[in-house]
Structure formats: structure tokens, C-alpha cells
Design a protein around this motif. Structure first.
Motif, PDB file in Angstrom:
ATOM      1  N   ILE A 190       0.755  -1.224  -0.042  1.00 42.16           N
ATOM      2  CA  ILE A 190       0.052   0.048   0.087  1.00 42.16           C
ATOM      3  C   ILE A 190       0.971   1.222  -0.086  1.00 42.16           C
ATOM      4  O   ILE A 190       0.694   2.232  -0.644  1.00 42.16           O
ATOM      5  N   ASN A 200      -7.138   5.855  -2.066  1.00 40.66           N
ATOM      6  CA  ASN A 200      -7.846   4.828  -1.366  1.00 40.66           C
ATOM      7  C   ASN A 200      -8.484   3.763  -2.212  1.00 40.66           C
ATOM      8  O   ASN A 200      -8.425   2.445  -2.373  1.00 40.66           O
ATOM      9  N   ARG A 201      -9.388   4.586  -3.019  1.00 45.01           N
ATOM     10  CA  ARG A 201     -10.183   3.327  -3.776  1.00 45.01           C
ATOM     11  C   ARG A 201      -9.501   2.945  -4.943  1.00 45.01           C
ATOM     12  O   ARG A 201      -9.908   1.791  -5.109  1.00 45.01           O
ATOM     13  N   GLY A 204      -7.848   0.111  -3.448  1.00 41.83           N
ATOM     14  CA  GLY A 204      -8.458  -1.063  -3.149  1.00 41.83           C
ATOM     15  C   GLY A 204      -8.864  -1.765  -4.252  1.00 41.83           C
ATOM     16  O   GLY A 204      -9.046  -3.100  -4.420  1.00 41.83           O
ATOM     17  N   GLU A 205      -9.273  -0.991  -5.720  1.00 43.29           N
ATOM     18  CA  GLU A 205      -9.469  -1.873  -6.826  1.00 43.29           C
ATOM     19  C   GLU A 205      -8.125  -2.735  -7.188  1.00 43.29           C
ATOM     20  O   GLU A 205      -8.228  -3.641  -7.844  1.00 43.29           O
ATOM     21  N   HIS A 208      -7.783  -5.738  -4.637  1.00 42.60           N
ATOM     22  CA  HIS A 208      -9.191  -6.341  -4.217  1.00 42.60           C
ATOM     23  C   HIS A 208      -9.569  -6.082  -2.923  1.00 42.60           C
ATOM     24  O   HIS A 208      -9.914  -7.225  -2.098  1.00 42.60           O
ATOM     25  N   LEU A 209      -9.363  -4.847  -2.345  1.00 44.44           N
ATOM     26  CA  LEU A 209      -9.753  -4.670  -0.961  1.00 44.44           C
ATOM     27  C   LEU A 209     -10.813  -3.650  -0.885  1.00 44.44           C
ATOM     28  O   LEU A 209     -11.100  -2.605  -1.698  1.00 44.44           O
ATOM     29  N   ALA A 210     -11.789  -3.569   0.246  1.00 43.99           N
ATOM     30  CA  ALA A 210     -12.564  -2.443   0.396  1.00 43.99           C
ATOM     31  C   ALA A 210     -11.941  -1.296   0.787  1.00 43.99           C
ATOM     32  O   ALA A 210     -11.112  -1.218   1.318  1.00 43.99           O
ATOM     33  N   GLU A 211     -12.391  -0.139   0.503  1.00 44.31           N
ATOM     34  CA  GLU A 211     -11.787   1.104   0.393  1.00 44.31           C
ATOM     35  C   GLU A 211     -11.516   1.304   1.977  1.00 44.31           C
ATOM     36  O   GLU A 211     -10.610   1.933   2.464  1.00 44.31           O
ATOM     37  N   LYS A 212     -12.504   1.070   3.063  1.00 43.21           N
ATOM     38  CA  LYS A 212     -12.512   1.152   4.180  1.00 43.21           C
ATOM     39  C   LYS A 212     -11.353   0.389   4.587  1.00 43.21           C
ATOM     40  O   LYS A 212     -10.429   0.732   5.744  1.00 43.21           O
ATOM     41  N   THR A 213     -10.903  -0.629   4.441  1.00 45.30           N
ATOM     42  CA  THR A 213     -10.015  -1.471   4.376  1.00 45.30           C
ATOM     43  C   THR A 213      -8.570  -0.939   4.324  1.00 45.30           C
ATOM     44  O   THR A 213      -7.688  -0.783   5.087  1.00 45.30           O
ATOM     45  N   VAL A 214      -8.588  -0.196   3.158  1.00 44.89           N
ATOM     46  CA  VAL A 214      -7.482   0.500   2.664  1.00 44.89           C
ATOM     47  C   VAL A 214      -7.241   1.346   3.533  1.00 44.89           C
ATOM     48  O   VAL A 214      -6.003   1.788   4.259  1.00 44.89           O
TER      49      VAL A 214
END
Length: 247
Positions: A190, A200-201, A204-205, A208-214
Motif C-alpha cells: 500500500i 484509497n479507492r 482497493g481496486e 481487491h480490498l474494500a476502501e475502508k480496509t485500505v
């Protein structure tokens, strides 16, 4: 990462650091005629600013970049420790990549040229007082491009501000002379993507992670590295690329 934006419930307290009295007088007149600001203190030297700012605890400090006994960027770095509630705006007459890099890494909320017009300056002070950053993304991208260039990374040696010549970031690093906890493989991925300028978005893409996770990962790696702002991590990550695996 920037602090959460704050609401302004009264006049913004401002401290001025500039060695030219006529400049300070002009800034006082500009800010106080606006009605939303109160200049609570002034200094003409780094030494005086270092004494007065922790006592006065202004909301915003306007710092001249070049002074007879030092520079405003060093004061900015001190403020982060001695007056953490104060946001720093560095004012300079010079469009200088090295000074921009130093301001970002010192945790400045903004880096402005003195050619800025009065209404833009008052708007900038209010914006920073609310907890936002005024580091121009275009300037940061220009700096990151320079740091990514072969000339900037040639040699691979440590410089005392980041990774040693041998060993990856996940084994722990030294930032500004202090050791930090090791980054996980995911945090390292990251950080590399932050240095590439991804949001962050977008990260995430890519992973393959949720934006909140990032966002949670970003918060964790900033805490480990001792950085407050995402731009600090972006510049540091570009200056110290990790080549042990990739994304």
C-alpha cells in the motif's frame, strides 16, 4: 493523513514568523481586517518563534521559509512536537522542490508562494485552520516524479532518513533518526501505491480490498512511520522504494 476537519467556532488565532517587519505589518493588517483572524504573536527569528509558539498555541502559524538564524521548516518540525494543535503554513519567495520536500516531510499543512493574493491567503489560513491540507497535489506529483527518476535513486545507499542500504521496509526502518516497527507485506504494498499517487479507492481496486480496509491500513502504516499526513508517506515511499516483491 490529515486530521479530521474542524469547525471554526471563533476567530482563528495566528502566529507570524518573518524577519521583515513590513511583511509582518502587512499580514497583520490583512488578517485582522478580514474579521475572522486574530494575530496572537509575532517573531523575527527562529529562536524567538520556538520560545513563543508553544506558549501561545495558535491555531495556525505562518512561517517564512528562510530566516537569518535558520528556516521556518525547522520551526514547523518543532511545532509538531511542542504545539501539536497548531497547523503550519510555510510562506516562501522561491518555488523550490527541495524546500517543498522538506515542508511536506516536516508535516506542513501548506506551502505557499509569497506572490499569493490577499483573499487567497486568508482563504488558505481558514482552510488549514479547519484541518485541511493545502499542499498542491501537482507540486507533490512533480516532486514524486523527480524522486522516482533513475538519478534520484541511483546508488541505493541509505541517507539517514529512511531505509538502510540493505534490508527491506518490512524489517523495520529508521525515519529521521528513530527506529520504527516493521511494515507488513500488505502495508508495504500500500505504501508503494501511495507513492505512485493512487487514492484509497484505486488502491482497493488494485489489491481487491474494500476502501475502508485500505483506509485502516493507511492509518496503521502512518502511525508506524510516525507520519501525520499521507503526503509525507507518499514522498518518503518514493524516496525509499522497496524492491523485495511488488504489488
Amino acid at each position: 493523513m490529515d486530521r479530521a476537519p474542524d469547525e471554526l467556532t471563533g476567530p482563528v488565532s495566528v502566529f507570524l514568523l518573518d524577519d521583515h517587519e513590513i511583511v509582518r505589518r502587512g499580514l497583520v493588517d490583512l488578517l485582522e481586517s478580514h474579521g475572522g483572524f486574530t494575530v496572537v504573536g509575532e517573531a523575527a527569528t527562529v529562536a524567538e518563534a520556538r520560545r513563543r509558539i508553544p506558549v501561545l498555541a495558535p491555531r495556525v502559524a505562518l512561517l517564512d521559509a528562510r530566516l537569518p538564524d535558520g528556516n521556518g521548516i525547522d520551526v514547523c518540525r518543532d511545532i509538531a512536537v511542542t504545539s501539536p494543535g497548531t497547523r503550519s503554513l510555510v510562506l516562501t519567495s522561491y518555488d523550490d522542490d527541495d524546500a517543498l520536500f522538506a515542508a511536506v516531510m516536516a508535516g506542513a499543512s501548506g506551502y505557499l508562494l509569497k506572490q499569493i493574493r490577499g483573499p487567497s491567503l486568508t482563504e488558505a489560513v481558514a482552510h488549514v485552520a479547519r484541518g485541511h491540507s493545502l499542499i498542491d497535489p501537482a507540486l507533490v506529483e512533480r516532486l514524486l516524479a523527480r524522486l522516482r527518476s533513475p538519478d534520484a535513486t541511483a546508488g541505493g545507499g541509505g541517507d539517514g532518513h529512511g531505509t538502510p542500504p540493505h534490508g527491506g521496509r518490512r524489517h523495520g526502518v529508521v525515519v529521521d533518526g528513530r527506529p520504527t516497527p516493521p511494515l507488513t507485506d500488505r502495508e508495504d504494498q500500500i505504501l508503494a501505491l501511495i507513492a505512485d499517487g493512487l487514492t484509497n479507492r484505486q488502491i482497493g481496486e488494485r489489491l481487491h480490498l474494500a476502501e475502508k480496509t485500505v483506509k485502516n491500513y493507511v492509518s496503521g502504516l502512518l502511525a508506524k512511520l510516525g507520519f501525520e499526513r499521507r503526503t509525507q508517506a507518499a514522498v518518503w515511499g518514493a524516496q525509499h522504494p522497496h524492491h523485495d516483491g511488488g504489488c
